[in-house]
Design an enzyme around this catalytic site. Structure first.
Site, PDB file in Angstrom:
ATOM      1  CB  SER A  54      -0.741   0.018   1.155  1.00 45.49           C
ATOM      2  OG  SER A  54      -1.476   0.942   1.717  1.00 45.49           O
ATOM      3  CG  HIS A 108      -3.922  -1.567  -2.059  1.00 47.20           C
ATOM      4  ND1 HIS A 108      -5.063  -2.020  -1.938  1.00 47.20           N
ATOM      5  CD2 HIS A 108      -4.613  -0.483  -0.643  1.00 47.20           C
ATOM      6  CE1 HIS A 108      -6.193  -2.391  -1.570  1.00 47.20           C
ATOM      7  NE2 HIS A 108      -5.463  -0.596  -0.927  1.00 47.20           N
ATOM      8  CG  ASP A 138      -5.192   2.877   0.770  1.00 48.88           C
ATOM      9  OD1 ASP A 138      -6.212   1.896   0.637  1.00 48.88           O
ATOM     10  OD2 ASP A 138      -4.437   2.614   1.140  1.00 48.88           O
ATOM     11  CG  MET A 155      -8.622   7.029   2.432  1.00 50.75           C
ATOM     12  SD  MET A 155      -7.539   7.717   3.698  1.00 50.75           S
ATOM     13  CE  MET A 155      -6.590   5.693   3.660  1.00 50.75           C
ATOM     14  CG  HIS A 165      -9.437   0.701  -1.119  1.00 53.03           C
ATOM     15  ND1 HIS A 165      -9.171  -0.130   0.227  1.00 53.03           N
ATOM     16  CD2 HIS A 165     -10.748   0.601  -0.709  1.00 53.03           C
ATOM     17  CE1 HIS A 165     -10.214   0.086   1.487  1.00 53.03           C
ATOM     18  NE2 HIS A 165     -10.717   0.038   0.320  1.00 53.03           N
ATOM     19  CG  MET A 221     -11.507   3.796   1.540  1.00 52.06           C
ATOM     20  SD  MET A 221      -9.597   3.329   2.638  1.00 52.06           S
ATOM     21  CE  MET A 221      -8.448   3.227   1.283  1.00 52.06           C
ATOM     22  CG  MET A 232     -11.925  -2.583   4.830  1.00 52.15           C
ATOM     23  SD  MET A 232     -10.947  -2.038   3.903  1.00 52.15           S
ATOM     24  CE  MET A 232      -9.441  -1.338   5.754  1.00 52.15           C
ATOM     25  N   GLY A 251      -3.286   3.933   7.760  1.00 49.87           N
ATOM     26  CA  GLY A 251      -2.019   2.796   7.856  1.00 49.87           C
ATOM     27  C   GLY A 251      -2.266   2.658   9.429  1.00 49.87           C
ATOM     28  CG  ASP A 285      -6.887  -2.468   3.178  1.00 50.51           C
ATOM     29  OD1 ASP A 285      -5.547  -2.933   3.253  1.00 50.51           O
ATOM     30  OD2 ASP A 285      -6.959  -1.722   1.955  1.00 50.51           O
TER      31      ASP A 285
HETATM   32  C1  DX5 Z   1      -6.615   1.967   5.401  1.00 51.69           C
HETATM   33  C2  DX5 Z   1      -6.060   1.117   4.008  1.00 51.69           C
HETATM   34  C3  DX5 Z   1      -4.712   0.529   4.028  1.00 51.69           C
HETATM   35  C4  DX5 Z   1      -3.839   0.693   4.561  1.00 51.69           C
HETATM   36  C5  DX5 Z   1      -3.304  -0.363   5.720  1.00 51.69           C
HETATM   37  O1  DX5 Z   1      -7.423   2.282   4.933  1.00 51.69           O
HETATM   38  O2  DX5 Z   1      -7.266   1.217   2.842  1.00 51.69           O
HETATM   39  O3  DX5 Z   1      -5.001   0.036   2.174  1.00 51.69           O
HETATM   40  O4  DX5 Z   1      -3.140   1.467   4.154  1.00 51.69           O
HETATM   41  O5  DX5 Z   1      -1.997   0.095   5.876  1.00 51.69           O
HETATM   42  P1  DX5 Z   1      -0.984  -1.301   7.198  1.00 51.69           P
HETATM   43  O6  DX5 Z   1      -0.879  -2.447   6.099  1.00 51.69           O
HETATM   44  O7  DX5 Z   1      -0.592  -0.416   7.592  1.00 51.69           O
HETATM   45  O8  DX5 Z   1      -2.225  -1.593   8.354  1.00 51.69           O
HETATM   46 ZN    ZN Z   2      -6.504   0.279   1.187  1.00 56.80          ZN
END
Ligand code: DX5
Ligand code: ZN
Length: 218
Positions: free
Chosen positions: A6, A31, A33, A35, A64, A66, A135, A142, A173
């Site tokens: 990620s 990956h 993310d 947001m 991904h 969000m 999730m 993260g 994830d």
């Molecule tokens: C959280 C994200 C994840 C995040 C995972 O909302 O969707 O993809 O980056 O991070 P780790 O592996 O540090 O939990």
């Molecule tokens: Zn993610």
């Protein structure tokens, strides 16, 4: 086991180096993310960053989303370079329509489930999905702790997929590390996302290889 580092945990002052590291590693996907500060209490990055990554990345981009009302932006994420896109179950009122639209854009389509959303709610859409993203932390950040109950959800989902005889992949994830990789594989996971575990380690390249090895030994 497919590994998807990620980028959220990468070094944004030197993103190019981290992208090249992933290109050279055993990782299978990037990956990314996205947001929006509405669906989750955080804002990450959008089209310009994805476009820049896609110019350097030699592996597919797993985006991904969000974000609320993702339909408004799906074509632009594809234009920016997304190869796989997941939308959140909780963010889509007309999920069937959203998934059909994603399919028409020729990307791999997935649905992400928050920790509180049961997998059985996917029963009538599962056959239309290339993958489901479970999730295993509450989305937004993260480096959070893995929620153990996610293992039960993965097992249940694996059963549903087997019952319907589908090729659907399960992506996990949040909080994935070297200690839970093997149990995630045994529960039925196909893709492991890892942010902090990879980028918080001394040797990310080696950590990616180790994650894959741990999982494949299960
Ligand atoms: C959280 C994200 C994840 C995040 C995972 O909302 O969707 O993809 O980056 O991070 P780790 O592996 O540090 O939990
Ligand atoms: Zn993610």
């Amino acid at each position: 086991m497919l590994i998807a580092p990620s980028i959220l945990s990468a070094n944004f002052n030197n993103l190019k180096d981290d992208i090249e590291m992933i290109n050279q590693s055993d990782a299978d996907l990037f990956h990314l993310d996205v947001m929006d500060g509405m669906f989750v209490p955080n804002i990450s990055f959008g089209f310009p960053v994805i476009r820049a990554i896609s110019k350097l990345a030699e592996k597919p981009l797993d985006v991904h989303l969000m974000i609320v009302d993702p339909d408004r932006y799906l074509d632009r994420f594809v234009e920016a370079g997304a190869n796989l896109i997941s939308v959140h179950f909780e963010a889509c009122i007309h999920l069937h329509r959203t998934i059909q639209f994603l399919k028409s854009l020729n990307v791999k389509s997935g649905v992400a489930l928050n920790p509180h959303t049961p997998v059985h709610l996917l029963e009538d859409i599962l056959k239309d999905l290339d993958f489901v993203l479970i999730m295993s932390v509450n989305p937004g950040y993260g480096g959070q702790k893995f929620i153990d109950h996610s293992l039960n959800k993965i097992e249940k989902l694996r059963e549903m997929i087997l019952e319907q005889g589908l090729p659907t992949l399960i992506e996990v994830d949040g909080g994935v590390d070297l200690n839970n990789a093997a149990s995630l594989k045994s529960a039925g996971a196909d893709i492991l996302v890892a942010g902090n575990t990879v980028f918080g380690s001394v040797n990310p390249l080696n950590t990616i290889a180790l994650l894959k090895r741990q999982a494949d030994q299960a």
